[in-house]
Structure formats: C-alpha cells, structure tokens
Design a protein around this motif. Structure first.
Motif, PDB file in Angstrom:
ATOM      1  N   SER A  32      -4.815   4.456  -1.104  1.00 45.48           N
ATOM      2  CA  SER A  32      -3.628   5.116  -1.665  1.00 45.48           C
ATOM      3  C   SER A  32      -3.657   5.087  -3.176  1.00 45.48           C
ATOM      4  O   SER A  32      -4.403   4.332  -3.798  1.00 45.48           O
ATOM      5  CB  SER A  32      -2.351   4.428  -1.162  1.00 45.48           C
ATOM      6  N   GLU A  80      -0.729   5.344  -6.423  1.00 44.24           N
ATOM      7  CA  GLU A  80       0.665   5.404  -6.852  1.00 44.24           C
ATOM      8  C   GLU A  80       0.728   5.583  -8.362  1.00 44.24           C
ATOM      9  O   GLU A  80       0.004   4.926  -9.110  1.00 44.24           O
ATOM     10  CB  GLU A  80       1.397   4.113  -6.490  1.00 44.24           C
ATOM     11  N   ASN A  98       4.568  12.466  -1.623  1.00 38.38           N
ATOM     12  CA  ASN A  98       5.820  12.355  -2.368  1.00 38.38           C
ATOM     13  C   ASN A  98       5.480  12.355  -3.850  1.00 38.38           C
ATOM     14  O   ASN A  98       4.305  12.256  -4.224  1.00 38.38           O
ATOM     15  CB  ASN A  98       6.579  11.077  -1.996  1.00 38.38           C
ATOM     16  N   ILE A 102       2.865   9.780  -5.248  1.00 41.83           N
ATOM     17  CA  ILE A 102       2.213   9.034  -4.161  1.00 41.83           C
ATOM     18  C   ILE A 102       1.189   9.918  -3.450  1.00 41.83           C
ATOM     19  O   ILE A 102       1.523  11.000  -2.960  1.00 41.83           O
ATOM     20  CB  ILE A 102       3.229   8.514  -3.129  1.00 41.83           C
ATOM     21  N   ILE A 113      -2.017   9.564  -0.479  1.00 38.56           N
ATOM     22  CA  ILE A 113      -2.638   8.688   0.507  1.00 38.56           C
ATOM     23  C   ILE A 113      -3.933   9.316   1.019  1.00 38.56           C
ATOM     24  O   ILE A 113      -4.142  10.528   0.907  1.00 38.56           O
ATOM     25  CB  ILE A 113      -1.703   8.396   1.702  1.00 38.56           C
ATOM     26  N   ASN A 127       8.947   8.143   6.715  1.00 31.84           N
ATOM     27  CA  ASN A 127       7.924   7.295   6.099  1.00 31.84           C
ATOM     28  C   ASN A 127       6.530   7.546   6.663  1.00 31.84           C
ATOM     29  O   ASN A 127       6.365   7.951   7.819  1.00 31.84           O
ATOM     30  CB  ASN A 127       8.262   5.813   6.301  1.00 31.84           C
ATOM     31  N   CYS A 128       5.536   7.283   5.811  1.00 33.06           N
ATOM     32  CA  CYS A 128       4.133   7.241   6.236  1.00 33.06           C
ATOM     33  C   CYS A 128       3.721   5.777   6.329  1.00 33.06           C
ATOM     34  O   CYS A 128       3.895   5.014   5.376  1.00 33.06           O
ATOM     35  CB  CYS A 128       3.240   7.953   5.225  1.00 33.06           C
ATOM     36  N   THR A 142       1.041  -0.851   4.552  1.00 30.69           N
ATOM     37  CA  THR A 142       1.869  -0.248   3.511  1.00 30.69           C
ATOM     38  C   THR A 142       2.694   0.902   4.083  1.00 30.69           C
ATOM     39  O   THR A 142       2.210   1.672   4.919  1.00 30.69           O
ATOM     40  CB  THR A 142       0.995   0.281   2.360  1.00 30.69           C
ATOM     41  N   PHE A 161       5.038   4.166   2.832  1.00 33.94           N
ATOM     42  CA  PHE A 161       5.458   5.023   1.733  1.00 33.94           C
ATOM     43  C   PHE A 161       6.472   6.047   2.228  1.00 33.94           C
ATOM     44  O   PHE A 161       6.334   6.566   3.341  1.00 33.94           O
ATOM     45  CB  PHE A 161       4.269   5.786   1.135  1.00 33.94           C
TER      46      PHE A 161
END
Length: 242
Positions: A147, A149, A188, A191, A193, A205-206, A212, A214
């Motif tokens: 991921s 961020e 998002n 974010i 992934i 959510n993922c 984790t 997200f």
C-alpha cells in the motif's frame, strides 16, 4: 535487465537497441543494452551479468555459432537469441540451447514477444520503482508493495515483509511512475493499494491481507470494485492460458 547485442553491423544494433528500449518503456522495465562488434571482446565482459544475449550468426571475427558454444561453456543460464538473415543454421543454433532464432529485417512484434517470453523464465527480472529512503537508493519491486499512503510531501509505503518506507515524493509523482501497473489502484484520496494483497471489501472499507483496513471512497465504490474484478479476471485468464 542487461542485454548484450553482438553484431558487426552497428546499424543493426541501433535498430535492436531502440526496440528493446521501447519495450522497456512500455512495460516499466529498465533495460540496458551494450554493443559488441567482436564476439571475443564480448566474452571478456561476461562479468557484466547479462540476462539476454542477441547474437548475429554471420560475423567476421568469430561466427555466432562458435561464439555461442564458447558462451555456453562459461554461462549455462544466459538466454541466447540468434539473429540472422537466413535460417540455414537453425538446427545448429538450437544445438547450443538457443532460446530463439530471429531473421532480419527485424519485426518489432517478434522482438517484443521474445523479450516477454525471456522475462517469464528469468528469475531476476522484476518490475520496480526507484525510491530514496533514509538517503539510500532502493529498487522497490511492485510485487512487494502492499500500500501507499500520502502524507503532505511524503509517502508511506508498506511492503510485503511489513516494512514501512517513508519517501519524499508526491502522490501525483508516484501515480505517474506507476501508471502502467494495473495491480495498483487508488481507493480514496491519498490511498493506493496493491490488489494482489486485497482480502475483502465490505460496506465502506478495503481489508488487506496484512490486517490493514483502509476506507474506500463510497461514491466511487462501484467503479473501484469493477476495476478490481477486471484485474483479477485478466490475471486468472493469463494464469490459465485461456
């Protein structure tokens, strides 16, 4: 990936080099090509760790077949691709375990296919991005990235071994450098992934395989799910050779 091209005609090297470079640019693979007009000189540079070797059969100093025989005595794993104007030596070429035999003039599609097939059997070739973390240059393999961020002018990259890399790079710059990797998807604002590490998606959510969670952009959830499903479908199709 390092490629050696042995051909006593420089203009033939230029054509092949440009084709290999174009393939690398299209597939986010860094390809370095070195030129040798003399096969004996090439043999003295094998410590350059070449993955693929394009050898012209008709050369004056040492012909391609004899060069390949000497090469096989030194390196049994390097991918040998013969290039020539005739198919007369095809049987002899494969006696030295050549991977492919290409006739001139070059057809770009055939070169691309040879490179794709070669990369599939080469263990040391991976897609990666170049980053700087803690003042160190790092080649981060895309398959190891879980991921990304965004944090102002920095990115927090999480890897498959649970390492966290803080990199000074904007998200837009990261997106530009990884635009050809379909496994990476923005879910998002700030974010991204890797779909290969996606466990499930619930209402908002993922969930990733490393635990984790997200938040997903609700208004674009359907579109995101469609892209994820399309990627998974295409990957399964490639794996099953449908």
């Amino acid at each position: 990936m390092k490629i050696a091209i042995i051909d006593d005609e420089k203009y033939q090297f230029d054509i092949l080099k440009d084709t290999c470079t174009e393939y690398g640019n299209n597939n986010n693979i860094k390809i370095d090509t070195d030129y040798y007009e003399d096969g004996n000189v090439f043999l003295n540079h094998l410590n350059n760790n070449y993955s693929i070797c394009f050898i012209d059969i008709y050369m004056s100093a040492i012909n391609g077949i004899d060069l390949a025989k000497k090469l096989r005595e030194i390196n049994k794993d390097i991918v040998i691709v013969f290039v020539t104007t005739s198919s007369d030596f095809m049987a002899e070429a494969f006696s030295v375990h050549a991977f492919h035999y290409i006739t001139k003039p070059y057809e770009k599609e055939k070169i691309f296919q040879v490179l794709t097939d070669s990369i599939a059997i080469l263990p040391d070739v991976s897609h990666y991005i170049q980053i700087v973390c803690d003042k160190k240059n790092i080649k981060l393999k895309i398959k190891d990235l879980v991921s990304c961020e965004s944090d102002a002018h920095y990115l927090l990259l999480t890897t498959s071994d649970n390492a966290e890399l803080r990199v000074r790079m904007t998200l837009n710059k990261f997106i530009e450098e990884t635009k050809n990797y379909e496994e990476l998807i923005q879910i998002n604002r700030g974010i991204i992934i890797n779909i290969d590490y996606l466990d499930k998606i619930d209402n908002s959510n993922c969930h990733l395989t490393n635990g984790t969670v997200f938040p997903i952009k609700v208004r674009e959830k359907k579109s995101i799910e469609n892209k994820i499903n399309q990627y998974i479908f295409c990957k399964l199709r490639k794996q099953s050779n449908i």
